[in-house]
Scaffold this motif. Sequence first.
Motif, PDB file in Angstrom:
ATOM      1  N   GLN A   1       0.870  -1.502   0.002  1.00 17.61           N
ATOM      2  CA  GLN A   1       0.235  -0.450   0.364  1.00 17.61           C
ATOM      3  C   GLN A   1       0.698   1.257   0.189  1.00 17.61           C
ATOM      4  O   GLN A   1       2.266   1.608  -0.557  1.00 17.61           O
ATOM      5  CB  GLN A   1      -1.136  -0.209   1.394  1.00 17.61           C
ATOM      6  N   VAL A   2       0.175   2.444   0.017  1.00 14.52           N
ATOM      7  CA  VAL A   2       1.005   3.651  -0.038  1.00 14.52           C
ATOM      8  C   VAL A   2       2.169   3.562   1.435  1.00 14.52           C
ATOM      9  O   VAL A   2       1.183   3.257   2.087  1.00 14.52           O
ATOM     10  CB  VAL A   2      -0.271   5.352   0.206  1.00 14.52           C
ATOM     11  N   GLY A   3       3.591   4.143   0.918  1.00 14.77           N
ATOM     12  CA  GLY A   3       3.982   4.342   1.942  1.00 14.77           C
ATOM     13  C   GLY A   3       4.759   5.519   1.992  1.00 14.77           C
ATOM     14  O   GLY A   3       4.649   6.319   1.232  1.00 14.77           O
TER      15      GLY A   3
ATOM     16  N   VAL B   1      -9.471  12.257  -6.060  1.00 14.69           N
ATOM     17  CA  VAL B   1     -10.736  13.531  -6.258  1.00 14.69           C
ATOM     18  C   VAL B   1     -11.937  14.021  -4.852  1.00 14.69           C
ATOM     19  O   VAL B   1     -12.369  12.422  -4.761  1.00 14.69           O
ATOM     20  CB  VAL B   1     -11.398  13.252  -7.341  1.00 14.69           C
ATOM     21  N   GLY B   2     -12.558  14.839  -4.917  1.00 14.28           N
ATOM     22  CA  GLY B   2     -13.320  14.835  -4.139  1.00 14.28           C
ATOM     23  C   GLY B   2     -13.879  17.000  -3.341  1.00 14.28           C
ATOM     24  O   GLY B   2     -13.306  17.094  -4.565  1.00 14.28           O
ATOM     25  N   THR B   3     -13.933  17.023  -2.518  1.00 17.46           N
ATOM     26  CA  THR B   3     -14.055  17.690  -2.262  1.00 17.46           C
ATOM     27  C   THR B   3     -13.680  19.214  -1.322  1.00 17.46           C
ATOM     28  O   THR B   3     -13.478  17.925  -0.018  1.00 17.46           O
ATOM     29  CB  THR B   3     -15.653  17.835  -2.324  1.00 17.46           C
ATOM     30  N   ARG B   4     -13.328  19.955  -0.281  1.00 15.62           N
ATOM     31  CA  ARG B   4     -12.801  20.587   1.081  1.00 15.62           C
ATOM     32  C   ARG B   4     -14.311  21.128   1.402  1.00 15.62           C
ATOM     33  O   ARG B   4     -14.353  22.522   0.581  1.00 15.62           O
ATOM     34  CB  ARG B   4     -11.609  21.211   0.522  1.00 15.62           C
ATOM     35  N   GLU B   5     -14.363  21.198   2.550  1.00 14.90           N
ATOM     36  CA  GLU B   5     -15.617  21.984   3.040  1.00 14.90           C
ATOM     37  C   GLU B   5     -14.135  22.945   4.956  1.00 14.90           C
ATOM     38  O   GLU B   5     -14.305  21.771   5.452  1.00 14.90           O
ATOM     39  CB  GLU B   5     -16.182  21.619   3.213  1.00 14.90           C
ATOM     40  N   GLY B   6     -13.512  23.887   4.395  1.00 12.38           N
ATOM     41  CA  GLY B   6     -13.160  24.289   5.728  1.00 12.38           C
ATOM     42  C   GLY B   6     -11.506  24.028   5.568  1.00 12.38           C
ATOM     43  O   GLY B   6     -10.971  23.133   4.573  1.00 12.38           O
ATOM     44  N   ASP B   7     -11.491  22.977   6.421  1.00 15.18           N
ATOM     45  CA  ASP B   7     -10.731  21.807   7.036  1.00 15.18           C
ATOM     46  C   ASP B   7     -10.720  20.791   6.887  1.00 15.18           C
ATOM     47  O   ASP B   7     -10.153  19.525   7.589  1.00 15.18           O
ATOM     48  CB  ASP B   7      -9.225  21.994   8.096  1.00 15.18           C
ATOM     49  N   ARG B   8     -11.789  20.294   6.106  1.00 11.54           N
ATOM     50  CA  ARG B   8     -12.102  18.878   5.858  1.00 11.54           C
ATOM     51  C   ARG B   8     -12.689  18.918   4.329  1.00 11.54           C
ATOM     52  O   ARG B   8     -12.808  19.010   3.856  1.00 11.54           O
ATOM     53  CB  ARG B   8     -13.765  18.666   6.672  1.00 11.54           C
ATOM     54  N   LEU B   9     -11.745  17.282   4.351  1.00 13.19           N
ATOM     55  CA  LEU B   9     -11.592  16.468   3.048  1.00 13.19           C
ATOM     56  C   LEU B   9     -12.268  15.120   3.346  1.00 13.19           C
ATOM     57  O   LEU B   9     -12.465  15.084   3.786  1.00 13.19           O
ATOM     58  CB  LEU B   9      -9.795  16.661   2.106  1.00 13.19           C
ATOM     59  N   ASP B  10     -12.810  15.206   1.904  1.00 12.56           N
ATOM     60  CA  ASP B  10     -13.793  14.285   1.979  1.00 12.56           C
ATOM     61  C   ASP B  10     -13.432  13.789  -0.001  1.00 12.56           C
ATOM     62  O   ASP B  10     -13.894  13.877  -0.980  1.00 12.56           O
ATOM     63  CB  ASP B  10     -15.047  14.029   2.189  1.00 12.56           C
ATOM     64  N   PHE B  11     -12.567  12.752   0.249  1.00 13.55           N
ATOM     65  CA  PHE B  11     -12.366  12.412  -1.526  1.00 13.55           C
ATOM     66  C   PHE B  11     -12.768  10.696  -1.552  1.00 13.55           C
ATOM     67  O   PHE B  11     -12.641   9.729  -0.423  1.00 13.55           O
ATOM     68  CB  PHE B  11     -10.806  12.632  -1.752  1.00 13.55           C
ATOM     69  N   ARG B  12     -11.723  10.612  -2.812  1.00  6.70           N
ATOM     70  CA  ARG B  12     -12.845   8.765  -3.170  1.00  6.70           C
ATOM     71  C   ARG B  12     -10.671   8.579  -3.827  1.00  6.70           C
ATOM     72  O   ARG B  12     -10.597  10.023  -4.601  1.00  6.70           O
ATOM     73  CB  ARG B  12     -13.593   8.227  -3.982  1.00  6.70           C
ATOM     74  N   TYR B  13     -10.084   7.527  -4.137  1.00 11.12           N
ATOM     75  CA  TYR B  13      -9.121   6.505  -4.231  1.00 11.12           C
ATOM     76  C   TYR B  13      -8.842   6.193  -5.081  1.00 11.12           C
ATOM     77  O   TYR B  13      -9.883   5.180  -4.767  1.00 11.12           O
ATOM     78  CB  TYR B  13      -7.641   7.513  -3.056  1.00 11.12           C
ATOM     79  N   VAL B  14      -8.185   6.068  -5.834  1.00  9.54           N
ATOM     80  CA  VAL B  14      -7.971   4.561  -6.811  1.00  9.54           C
ATOM     81  C   VAL B  14      -6.410   4.263  -7.474  1.00  9.54           C
ATOM     82  O   VAL B  14      -5.898   5.286  -7.557  1.00  9.54           O
ATOM     83  CB  VAL B  14      -9.213   4.252  -8.014  1.00  9.54           C
ATOM     84  N   GLN B  15      -5.764   3.367  -6.769  1.00  6.39           N
ATOM     85  CA  GLN B  15      -4.687   2.865  -7.473  1.00  6.39           C
ATOM     86  C   GLN B  15      -4.339   1.664  -8.305  1.00  6.39           C
ATOM     87  O   GLN B  15      -5.505   0.899  -8.098  1.00  6.39           O
ATOM     88  CB  GLN B  15      -3.991   2.955  -6.086  1.00  6.39           C
TER      89      GLN B  15
END
Length: 116
Positions: A20-22, A51-65
Amino acid sequence: MARTLDGLVLAPVADQAPGQVGTRTRFTYHEKDGEIWAEYAGGDVVRGHLVGTREGDRLDFRYVQLKHDGSTSSGHCVSVVVELPDGRLRLEETWEWESQDGSGTSVVEQVTAHVP
């Protein structure tokens, strides 16, 4: 006003599970009008996108690799943006795979260029 992630490069502070990511993975973030996206690669990951959105200091996104073994995986992540004492940004992440079992937390921090 929250600092933008646009153009920043971030890296995990610790390795996750094998495959995974390291710490060798680098994320290049982009941000515009509440939208965020990033490309990432390094370590076991050949190519990844989020890809996703940011509201203030909160990110909400989906990822694919795509990994070196040819397998693909995807998931969902919610992150909180934190400014470190030295001015760099940190993302404190809570993630869950959608394509396989597994979930967890991780931290990525802004990488600074080293001046010789």
